[in-house]
Design a protein around this motif. Sequence first.
Motif, PDB file in Angstrom:
ATOM      1  N   VAL A 150       0.839  -1.198   0.000  1.00  0.00           N
ATOM      2  CA  VAL A 150       0.000   0.000   0.000  1.00  0.00           C
ATOM      3  C   VAL A 150       0.872   1.247   0.000  1.00  0.00           C
ATOM      4  O   VAL A 150       0.645   2.193  -0.772  1.00  0.00           O
ATOM      5  N   ALA A 151       1.897   1.257   0.854  1.00  0.00           N
ATOM      6  CA  ALA A 151       2.783   2.419   0.938  1.00  0.00           C
ATOM      7  C   ALA A 151       3.450   2.707  -0.403  1.00  0.00           C
ATOM      8  O   ALA A 151       3.576   3.869  -0.817  1.00  0.00           O
ATOM      9  N   LYS A 152       3.863   1.651  -1.096  1.00  0.00           N
ATOM     10  CA  LYS A 152       4.501   1.833  -2.396  1.00  0.00           C
ATOM     11  C   LYS A 152       3.506   2.343  -3.426  1.00  0.00           C
ATOM     12  O   LYS A 152       3.839   3.183  -4.272  1.00  0.00           O
ATOM     13  N   ALA A 153       2.273   1.858  -3.345  1.00  0.00           N
ATOM     14  CA  ALA A 153       1.259   2.252  -4.329  1.00  0.00           C
ATOM     15  C   ALA A 153       0.865   3.712  -4.207  1.00  0.00           C
ATOM     16  O   ALA A 153       0.631   4.390  -5.213  1.00  0.00           O
ATOM     17  N   ILE A 154       0.795   4.227  -2.985  1.00  0.00           N
ATOM     18  CA  ILE A 154       0.316   5.605  -2.796  1.00  0.00           C
ATOM     19  C   ILE A 154       1.447   6.613  -2.687  1.00  0.00           C
ATOM     20  O   ILE A 154       1.230   7.816  -2.825  1.00  0.00           O
ATOM     21  N   GLY A 155       2.696   6.138  -2.456  1.00  0.00           N
ATOM     22  CA  GLY A 155       3.835   7.043  -2.387  1.00  0.00           C
ATOM     23  C   GLY A 155       3.827   7.918  -1.154  1.00  0.00           C
ATOM     24  O   GLY A 155       2.931   7.846  -0.307  1.00  0.00           O
ATOM     25  N   TRP A 156       4.842   8.759  -1.058  1.00  0.00           N
ATOM     26  CA  TRP A 156       4.926   9.712   0.043  1.00  0.00           C
ATOM     27  C   TRP A 156       5.729  10.930  -0.390  1.00  0.00           C
ATOM     28  O   TRP A 156       6.775  10.779  -1.001  1.00  0.00           O
ATOM     29  N   PRO A 157       5.268  12.142  -0.088  1.00  0.00           N
ATOM     30  CA  PRO A 157       3.954  12.429   0.513  1.00  0.00           C
ATOM     31  C   PRO A 157       2.827  12.045  -0.440  1.00  0.00           C
ATOM     32  O   PRO A 157       3.015  11.995  -1.653  1.00  0.00           O
ATOM     33  N   TRP A 158       1.669  11.768   0.132  1.00  0.00           N
ATOM     34  CA  TRP A 158       0.550  11.288  -0.674  1.00  0.00           C
ATOM     35  C   TRP A 158       0.165  12.285  -1.752  1.00  0.00           C
ATOM     36  O   TRP A 158       0.057  13.486  -1.500  1.00  0.00           O
ATOM     37  N   LYS A 159      -0.053  11.784  -2.935  1.00  0.00           N
ATOM     38  CA  LYS A 159      -0.556  12.607  -4.041  1.00  0.00           C
ATOM     39  C   LYS A 159      -2.021  12.234  -4.257  1.00  0.00           C
ATOM     40  O   LYS A 159      -2.346  11.056  -4.435  1.00  0.00           O
ATOM     41  N   SER A 160      -2.872  13.231  -4.239  1.00  0.00           N
ATOM     42  CA  SER A 160      -4.312  12.969  -4.244  1.00  0.00           C
ATOM     43  C   SER A 160      -4.760  12.157  -5.450  1.00  0.00           C
ATOM     44  O   SER A 160      -5.593  11.253  -5.330  1.00  0.00           O
ATOM     45  N   TYR A 161      -4.216  12.450  -6.629  1.00  0.00           N
ATOM     46  CA  TYR A 161      -4.651  11.726  -7.818  1.00  0.00           C
ATOM     47  C   TYR A 161      -4.187  10.268  -7.777  1.00  0.00           C
ATOM     48  O   TYR A 161      -4.911   9.364  -8.216  1.00  0.00           O
ATOM     49  N   THR A 162      -2.984  10.023  -7.264  1.00  0.00           N
ATOM     50  CA  THR A 162      -2.488   8.650  -7.140  1.00  0.00           C
ATOM     51  C   THR A 162      -3.366   7.855  -6.188  1.00  0.00           C
ATOM     52  O   THR A 162      -3.757   6.719  -6.475  1.00  0.00           O
ATOM     53  N   VAL A 163      -3.690   8.462  -5.053  1.00  0.00           N
ATOM     54  CA  VAL A 163      -4.554   7.803  -4.076  1.00  0.00           C
ATOM     55  C   VAL A 163      -5.934   7.553  -4.682  1.00  0.00           C
ATOM     56  O   VAL A 163      -6.531   6.489  -4.504  1.00  0.00           O
ATOM     57  N   SER A 164      -6.443   8.532  -5.411  1.00  0.00           N
ATOM     58  CA  SER A 164      -7.746   8.399  -6.056  1.00  0.00           C
ATOM     59  C   SER A 164      -7.789   7.179  -6.966  1.00  0.00           C
ATOM     60  O   SER A 164      -8.746   6.397  -6.955  1.00  0.00           O
ATOM     61  N   GLU A 165      -6.749   6.986  -7.751  1.00  0.00           N
ATOM     62  CA  GLU A 165      -6.706   5.846  -8.667  1.00  0.00           C
ATOM     63  C   GLU A 165      -6.696   4.524  -7.910  1.00  0.00           C
ATOM     64  O   GLU A 165      -7.240   3.525  -8.385  1.00  0.00           O
ATOM     65  N   GLN A 166      -6.089   4.519  -6.730  1.00  0.00           N
ATOM     66  CA  GLN A 166      -6.014   3.293  -5.940  1.00  0.00           C
ATOM     67  C   GLN A 166      -7.368   2.889  -5.365  1.00  0.00           C
ATOM     68  O   GLN A 166      -7.550   1.732  -4.961  1.00  0.00           O
ATOM     69  N   VAL A 167      -8.307   3.814  -5.307  1.00  0.00           N
ATOM     70  CA  VAL A 167      -9.667   3.450  -4.866  1.00  0.00           C
ATOM     71  C   VAL A 167     -10.628   3.465  -6.053  1.00  0.00           C
ATOM     72  O   VAL A 167     -11.840   3.610  -5.899  1.00  0.00           O
ATOM     73  N   VAL A 169     -11.123   5.571  -8.595  1.00  0.00           N
ATOM     74  CA  VAL A 169     -11.763   6.809  -9.031  1.00  0.00           C
ATOM     75  C   VAL A 169     -10.791   7.549  -9.938  1.00  0.00           C
ATOM     76  O   VAL A 169      -9.686   7.913  -9.516  1.00  0.00           O
ATOM     77  N   GLU A 170     -11.189   7.757 -11.179  1.00  0.00           N
ATOM     78  CA  GLU A 170     -10.340   8.474 -12.124  1.00  0.00           C
ATOM     79  C   GLU A 170     -10.239   9.941 -11.737  1.00  0.00           C
ATOM     80  O   GLU A 170     -11.255  10.584 -11.449  1.00  0.00           O
ATOM     81  N   PRO A 171      -9.039  10.507 -11.720  1.00  0.00           N
ATOM     82  CA  PRO A 171      -8.898  11.949 -11.457  1.00  0.00           C
ATOM     83  C   PRO A 171      -9.603  12.762 -12.540  1.00  0.00           C
ATOM     84  O   PRO A 171      -9.903  12.251 -13.622  1.00  0.00           O
ATOM     85  N   PRO A 172      -9.882  14.024 -12.264  1.00  0.00           N
ATOM     86  CA  PRO A 172     -10.565  14.857 -13.258  1.00  0.00           C
ATOM     87  C   PRO A 172      -9.758  14.974 -14.549  1.00  0.00           C
ATOM     88  O   PRO A 172      -8.524  14.993 -14.510  1.00  0.00           O
ATOM     89  N   ALA A 173     -10.457  15.039 -15.658  1.00  0.00           N
ATOM     90  CA  ALA A 173      -9.793  15.253 -16.945  1.00  0.00           C
ATOM     91  C   ALA A 173      -9.111  16.613 -16.946  1.00  0.00           C
ATOM     92  O   ALA A 173      -9.446  17.498 -16.151  1.00  0.00           O
ATOM     93  N   LYS A 174      -8.161  16.781 -17.837  1.00  0.00           N
ATOM     94  CA  LYS A 174      -7.341  18.000 -17.851  1.00  0.00           C
ATOM     95  C   LYS A 174      -8.180  19.260 -17.971  1.00  0.00           C
ATOM     96  O   LYS A 174      -7.894  20.278 -17.346  1.00  0.00           O
ATOM     97  N   ASN A 175      -9.241  19.209 -18.774  1.00  0.00           N
ATOM     98  CA  ASN A 175     -10.060  20.406 -18.978  1.00  0.00           C
ATOM     99  C   ASN A 175     -11.042  20.644 -17.830  1.00  0.00           C
ATOM    100  O   ASN A 175     -11.730  21.666 -17.802  1.00  0.00           O
ATOM    101  N   VAL A 176     -11.098  19.693 -16.888  1.00  0.00           N
ATOM    102  CA  VAL A 176     -12.003  19.814 -15.742  1.00  0.00           C
ATOM    103  C   VAL A 176     -11.237  20.069 -14.453  1.00  0.00           C
ATOM    104  O   VAL A 176     -11.723  20.752 -13.548  1.00  0.00           O
ATOM    105  N   ALA A 177     -10.009  19.536 -14.363  1.00  0.00           N
ATOM    106  CA  ALA A 177      -9.196  19.731 -13.170  1.00  0.00           C
ATOM    107  C   ALA A 177      -8.975  21.215 -12.909  1.00  0.00           C
ATOM    108  O   ALA A 177      -8.834  22.015 -13.842  1.00  0.00           O
TER     109      ALA A 177
END
Length: 224
Positions: A150-167, A169-177
């Motif tokens: 889990v620690a390797k998958a989410i990295g440190w410090p946590w990046k919200s988009y990386t964590v989002s993908e692990q649950v 949920v696709e991060p917002p598209a570029k034109n929506v972010a």
Amino acid sequence: MSTKLAFVDTETTGLDPFLHDVWEVAVIVREDGHDTEHTFRLPPDLSLAEAKALEINRYMERVTAPGWKWDDRRTAARQLYRLLDGAVMVGSNPAFDAEFLAHFFGSYFEKPKPWHYRTIDVTTLAVGSLYGRALEWTRKDYDATWYDKVAKAIGWPWKSYTVSEQVSVEPPAKNVAHTALGDARWARDVYDAVTTPDPFYAASDEEMVALVEPALRATDEGQR
């Protein structure tokens, strides 16, 4: 009585609420299982704006687009205050949004923080969910390396988009972010991903039939 949730995101002219302004706010209010979306556009003071902030949230591109219209700040303050009054604020780093909103409300209200004192950060919530799964997998497999996975998958410090993908949920598209409503919707989806059971597992027998029947019918028709 259900608790009112407010999925919130702000776009600002910089990172310091004492120096910079909030110029776009989105709130998705959830009450009794229903979501309502609200967006406010607040004309800012750009004299101290950070160029990088305006670049990231595409300020000039967006405010000069056809159809853009600014809201009256005082009217927006009253409407926004009413939406957030008593709500639990949920977002990605909602402490940031809360500080900017408190400074905005401070110009109009004696109590600048009408929301519940505990805000919910969806990235932290999702990380907790992932480590909770690691605990279950460890007990099941007698393998403590799940924590390291889990620690390797989410990295440190946590990046919200990386964590989002692990649950899932696709991060917002570029034109929506970095649009207030797009990010508020994404925060809501991350929250729901770790707090709401999959409909497949939560469905009654009748609901299960309704879920599966269309797929079975399509398969049957395809085999003819």
